[in-house]
Design a protein around this motif. Structure first.
Motif, short mmCIF file in Angstrom:
data_model
loop_
_atom_site.label_atom_id
_atom_site.label_comp_id
_atom_site.label_asym_id
_atom_site.label_seq_id
_atom_site.Cartn_x
_atom_site.Cartn_y
_atom_site.Cartn_z
N ASP A 107 0.86 -1.19 0.00
CA ASP A 107 0.00 0.00 0.00
C ASP A 107 0.89 1.24 0.00
O ASP A 107 2.13 1.13 -0.07
N ALA A 108 0.28 2.40 0.08
CA ALA A 108 1.04 3.65 0.00
C ALA A 108 2.05 3.76 1.16
O ALA A 108 3.18 4.22 0.97
N ALA A 109 1.63 3.32 2.35
CA ALA A 109 2.51 3.41 3.52
C ALA A 109 3.73 2.50 3.35
O ALA A 109 4.86 2.90 3.67
N GLY A 110 3.51 1.28 2.86
CA GLY A 110 4.61 0.36 2.66
C GLY A 110 5.58 0.85 1.61
O GLY A 110 6.81 0.76 1.77
N LEU A 111 5.03 1.38 0.51
CA LEU A 111 5.88 1.90 -0.55
C LEU A 111 6.70 3.09 -0.07
O LEU A 111 7.89 3.21 -0.38
N ILE A 170 13.86 4.24 3.03
CA ILE A 170 15.11 3.50 3.24
C ILE A 170 16.06 3.73 2.08
O ILE A 170 17.27 3.94 2.27
N LEU A 171 15.53 3.72 0.85
CA LEU A 171 16.37 3.97 -0.32
C LEU A 171 17.00 5.36 -0.26
O LEU A 171 18.18 5.54 -0.57
N ALA A 172 16.20 6.35 0.15
CA ALA A 172 16.70 7.72 0.23
C ALA A 172 17.78 7.84 1.30
O ALA A 172 18.80 8.52 1.10
N HIS A 189 18.23 -2.63 -5.13
CA HIS A 189 17.08 -2.41 -4.25
C HIS A 189 16.09 -1.46 -4.91
O HIS A 189 14.86 -1.63 -4.81
N ILE A 190 16.61 -0.44 -5.59
CA ILE A 190 15.74 0.49 -6.32
C ILE A 190 14.94 -0.26 -7.37
O ILE A 190 13.73 -0.05 -7.54
N GLN A 191 15.59 -1.16 -8.08
CA GLN A 191 14.90 -1.95 -9.10
C GLN A 191 13.81 -2.82 -8.50
O GLN A 191 12.73 -2.98 -9.08
N ILE A 192 14.06 -3.38 -7.31
CA ILE A 192 13.06 -4.21 -6.65
C ILE A 192 11.84 -3.37 -6.29
O ILE A 192 10.69 -3.77 -6.53
N VAL A 193 12.06 -2.19 -5.72
CA VAL A 193 10.94 -1.32 -5.33
C VAL A 193 10.16 -0.87 -6.55
O VAL A 193 8.92 -0.84 -6.55
N GLU A 194 10.87 -0.52 -7.62
CA GLU A 194 10.18 -0.12 -8.86
C GLU A 194 9.32 -1.26 -9.39
O GLU A 194 8.20 -1.05 -9.87
N ALA A 195 9.83 -2.49 -9.29
CA ALA A 195 9.07 -3.66 -9.76
C ALA A 195 7.85 -3.88 -8.87
O ALA A 195 6.76 -4.18 -9.37
N MET A 196 8.02 -3.73 -7.56
CA MET A 196 6.89 -3.90 -6.65
C MET A 196 5.83 -2.84 -6.89
O MET A 196 4.62 -3.11 -6.79
N ALA A 197 6.26 -1.63 -7.23
CA ALA A 197 5.32 -0.53 -7.45
C ALA A 197 4.45 -0.74 -8.68
O ALA A 197 3.38 -0.13 -8.79
N THR A 198 4.87 -1.62 -9.59
CA THR A 198 4.03 -1.91 -10.75
C THR A 198 2.79 -2.72 -10.37
O THR A 198 1.84 -2.80 -11.14
N GLY A 199 2.85 -3.36 -9.20
CA GLY A 199 1.73 -4.18 -8.77
C GLY A 199 1.75 -5.58 -9.35
O GLY A 199 0.78 -6.34 -9.19
N ASP A 200 2.82 -5.95 -10.02
CA ASP A 200 2.94 -7.26 -10.64
C ASP A 200 3.80 -8.17 -9.75
O ASP A 200 5.03 -8.05 -9.75
N PRO A 201 3.19 -9.08 -8.99
CA PRO A 201 3.95 -9.93 -8.06
C PRO A 201 5.01 -10.79 -8.74
O PRO A 201 6.11 -10.97 -8.21
N GLU A 202 4.70 -11.35 -9.92
CA GLU A 202 5.66 -12.21 -10.61
C GLU A 202 6.88 -11.43 -11.07
O GLU A 202 8.02 -11.92 -11.00
N TYR A 203 6.66 -10.22 -11.54
CA TYR A 203 7.76 -9.37 -11.97
C TYR A 203 8.65 -9.03 -10.77
O TYR A 203 9.89 -9.12 -10.84
N ALA A 204 8.03 -8.64 -9.65
CA ALA A 204 8.80 -8.29 -8.45
C ALA A 204 9.60 -9.49 -7.95
O ALA A 204 10.75 -9.35 -7.52
#
Length: 263
Positions: free
Chosen positions: A109-113, A119-121, A188-203
């Motif tokens: 959700d927005a809070a998790g993202l 953490i990345l920042a 880690h940035i790539q992982i978060v960007e993948a998670m933000a797409t909402g696609d679990p398999e991609y992440a």
């Protein structure tokens, strides 16, 4: 109603245990307590100027997180893993970290993202300031732990927590390249960007690729060590020992294009 003195005492004790744990964890991550070092409760209590109880509780927490382990008839010591065992450990971690990212993406959700991006920042700030290696390791651990927390699967957490702790410790003990923090943060940035797409398999695929790359770097580092005959420098058993300040991270590394999301 006034607070119970017993509850106040417990609260104070927990805070002391937390501080003791943080001191020991920092010493381990800075290699002031190298792998294989015996964690003598009386000696640690003396150096930290605390009673044995918070030290004993802190050591148990380190064991749970994989940073220490209990050896029969010898007591607790800082975790050490032989190279072959470590490679096998990373194979398992690759699958489990991928699963964690997959489950976390489904619950994100927005809070998790926001928590992950904070953490990345912070990690970016640490790299820019040239802060010591321990700060990078702590943020690396915190990132993966936050993904597990978002995934919210207690069975996965119980399985992955000690594996991640041991593999983090071993990797950062063996591979202290100036490129390591930059590589980790970029992935880690790539992982978060993948998670933000909402696609679990991609992440899941991106997270697995991150751990797979760590395994390759570990193999390269240990191969170089075998060729040169070098071995990690041992330190005195002291929480007061200094740590060599790492070189400032090099410029951002080039990466292959990330996996394409089907969305």
């Amino acid at each position: 109603m006034s607070e119970s003195p017993i509850l106040q005492s417990i609260s104070s004790g927990e805070l002391l245990t937390d501080r003791t744990y943080e001191a020991l964890k920092t010493a381990i991550l800075r290699n002031q307590l190298p792998p294989g070092t015996a964690l003598s409760v009386p000696e640690l209590a003396r150096q930290l100027n605390v009673s044995r109880t918070p030290v004993r509780e802190a050591v148990q927490r380190l064991i749970y997180e994989g940073l220490a382990n209990h050896v029969s008839r010898r007591g607790a010591e800082v975790s050490k893993v032989d190279i072959d065992d470590l490679r096998e450990l990373y194979v398992v971690r690759e699958m489990l970290e991928g699963l964690a990212a997959r489950l976390a993406t489904a619950r994100l959700d927005a809070a998790g993202l926001s928590a992950l991006r904070e953490i990345l920042a912070e990690h970016e700030g640490v790299l820019g300031s040239g802060t010591d290696h321990a700060a990078h390791v702590e943020l690396d651990i915190r990132f993966h732990r936050t993904v597990r927390e978002i995934a919210a699967n207690p069975h996965l957490t119980a399985t992955l927590e000690p594996i991640a702790g041991r593999s983090h410790l071993a990797l950062h003990s063996l591979w202290r390249s100036v490129d390591a923090p930059r590589f980790a943060l970029d992935e880690h940035i790539q992982i978060v960007e993948a998670m933000a797409t909402g696609d679990p398999e991609y992440a899941e695929a991106v997270a697995q690729r991150h751990i797979s790359r760590l395994r390759v770097r570990l193999s390269q580092a240990t191969t170089r060590e075998d060729m040169t005959g070098a071995s990690p420098r041992r330190r005195e058993f002291s929480l007061l020992a200094g740590d060599t300040k790492p070189a400032k991270p090099q410029r951002r590394a080039e990466y292959r294009a990330p996996l394409e999301s089907p969305r």
